[in-house]
Design a protein around this motif. Sequence first.
Motif, PDB file in Angstrom:
ATOM      1  N   GLY A   1     -61.401 -51.936  51.375  1.00 41.27           N
ATOM      2  CA  GLY A   1     -62.247 -51.641  50.220  1.00 41.27           C
ATOM      3  C   GLY A   1     -62.878 -50.261  50.319  1.00 41.27           C
ATOM      4  O   GLY A   1     -62.696 -49.525  51.295  1.00 41.27           O
TER       5      GLY A   1
ATOM      6  N   THR B   1     -71.431 -61.486  55.929  1.00 42.51           N
ATOM      7  CA  THR B   1     -71.929 -62.386  54.888  1.00 42.51           C
ATOM      8  C   THR B   1     -71.970 -63.835  55.371  1.00 42.51           C
ATOM      9  O   THR B   1     -72.881 -64.581  55.019  1.00 42.51           O
TER      10      THR B   1
ATOM     11  N   PHE C   1     -69.960 -56.792  59.928  1.00 44.78           N
ATOM     12  CA  PHE C   1     -69.686 -56.155  58.637  1.00 44.78           C
ATOM     13  C   PHE C   1     -68.706 -57.029  57.869  1.00 44.78           C
ATOM     14  O   PHE C   1     -68.042 -57.900  58.435  1.00 44.78           O
ATOM     15  N   TYR C   2     -68.631 -56.812  56.594  1.00 45.13           N
ATOM     16  CA  TYR C   2     -67.711 -57.541  55.729  1.00 45.13           C
ATOM     17  C   TYR C   2     -67.900 -59.061  55.845  1.00 45.13           C
ATOM     18  O   TYR C   2     -69.026 -59.537  55.909  1.00 45.13           O
ATOM     19  N   GLU C   3     -66.829 -59.835  55.847  1.00 40.71           N
ATOM     20  CA  GLU C   3     -66.958 -61.293  55.800  1.00 40.71           C
ATOM     21  C   GLU C   3     -67.749 -61.845  56.980  1.00 40.71           C
ATOM     22  O   GLU C   3     -68.522 -62.795  56.829  1.00 40.71           O
TER      23      GLU C   3
ATOM     24  N   ASP D   1     -64.854 -48.693  53.454  1.00 35.84           N
ATOM     25  CA  ASP D   1     -64.140 -48.160  54.625  1.00 35.84           C
ATOM     26  C   ASP D   1     -64.298 -46.646  54.737  1.00 35.84           C
ATOM     27  O   ASP D   1     -64.269 -46.093  55.842  1.00 35.84           O
TER      28      ASP D   1
ATOM     29  N   THR E   1     -68.289 -48.807  58.994  1.00 34.88           N
ATOM     30  CA  THR E   1     -67.557 -49.826  59.751  1.00 34.88           C
ATOM     31  C   THR E   1     -67.998 -49.869  61.209  1.00 34.88           C
ATOM     32  O   THR E   1     -67.527 -50.721  61.968  1.00 34.88           O
TER      33      THR E   1
ATOM     34  N   LYS F   1     -64.306 -54.512  46.791  1.00 38.13           N
ATOM     35  CA  LYS F   1     -64.156 -55.733  47.587  1.00 38.13           C
ATOM     36  C   LYS F   1     -64.853 -55.497  48.916  1.00 38.13           C
ATOM     37  O   LYS F   1     -64.707 -54.452  49.537  1.00 38.13           O
ATOM     38  N   PHE F   2     -65.653 -56.477  49.336  1.00 43.85           N
ATOM     39  CA  PHE F   2     -66.418 -56.350  50.576  1.00 43.85           C
ATOM     40  C   PHE F   2     -65.562 -56.860  51.726  1.00 43.85           C
ATOM     41  O   PHE F   2     -65.818 -57.902  52.322  1.00 43.85           O
ATOM     42  N   GLU F   3     -64.525 -56.088  52.028  1.00 47.15           N
ATOM     43  CA  GLU F   3     -63.594 -56.429  53.087  1.00 47.15           C
ATOM     44  C   GLU F   3     -62.813 -55.179  53.466  1.00 47.15           C
ATOM     45  O   GLU F   3     -62.853 -54.160  52.758  1.00 47.15           O
ATOM     46  N   GLU F   4     -62.098 -55.262  54.582  1.00 48.51           N
ATOM     47  CA  GLU F   4     -61.289 -54.137  55.032  1.00 48.51           C
ATOM     48  C   GLU F   4     -60.301 -53.743  53.948  1.00 48.51           C
ATOM     49  O   GLU F   4     -59.688 -54.595  53.310  1.00 48.51           O
TER      50      GLU F   4
END
Length: 282
Positions: free
Chosen positions: A152, A189, A184-186, A155, A179, A147-150
């Motif tokens: 995942g 994107t 980064f992450y959402e 990290d 990080t 998952k492209f989020e904290e």
Amino acid sequence: MKKYEEYLGLGIAGNFALHLAQAGELEEFKNIVTEDEAAPKGLFPFYLPCEKKKETSRPSEILFTYPLSSTLIQLPKEDVNVQAEPEVGLLCELTYQNGQITAIEPKYFGAYNDCSIRVSGAKKISDKKNWGQNSKGFASQLISIDKFEEGGVMDDFSICSFLRRNDALHPYGENATLTGYSYFYEKLTQWICKQINTQKDFGPLEDLKSYTVTCNYPKKALISIGATRYTPYGETTFLQKGDEIFVVLYNHKTYSLRDVTDTLHDKNYTQEQMSILAQSVC
């Protein structure tokens, strides 16, 4: 590496603090206004997976040449300085609606070298990013993104890079956690989506939405998310024939930086929980 010929190739400028200053590119972006001080300066194309339309002056013809290699960096024929740029590359799926990109889903990540010509006065940043075959680097060993989020897998990863010259291994880019990227992450994107849909042909930047139209809305993209800071050695050292350049993404909960250098000394480039890009300069 020909398996990415159908992928739109994009890169991000200015997504890691101080890198643009080290690369001597701050002046080129002086007139670019961003939403906040930490925001990247813009997106640039390094490869377009289609044929150029004859009636257009942009994009540059060279951007239709496939530049990726997992083993080689071929220096330009011209006598110019070339510098490696250690980055993270994301393999992404793109979703469109009514001609606009509405979603970007990163699926895999790997070590990437956004190798660049260092010249002043280039009209577009992309003019320094692709000079032909084997002018870019992407590791053959990639890592799946849960998952492209904290929370995942990303990290737990860091990036580092080295240059081997005359059998001596020199730290080229700083060792940094992923990080540590500004966006980064959402947040990243969402910014990429907006930038592709709205970025104009201005200064060193280009109208990317028109390029997606030219290439009939590519469904996949390789996006490099920005070069990290150089070490003092990397900032002042340009590539020469006979060099070897390494970009390494590694799980810092599993390996130490010493483990990484031992791996490179042993020339063992297929470790678990690592993505190693090893390129010979020719």
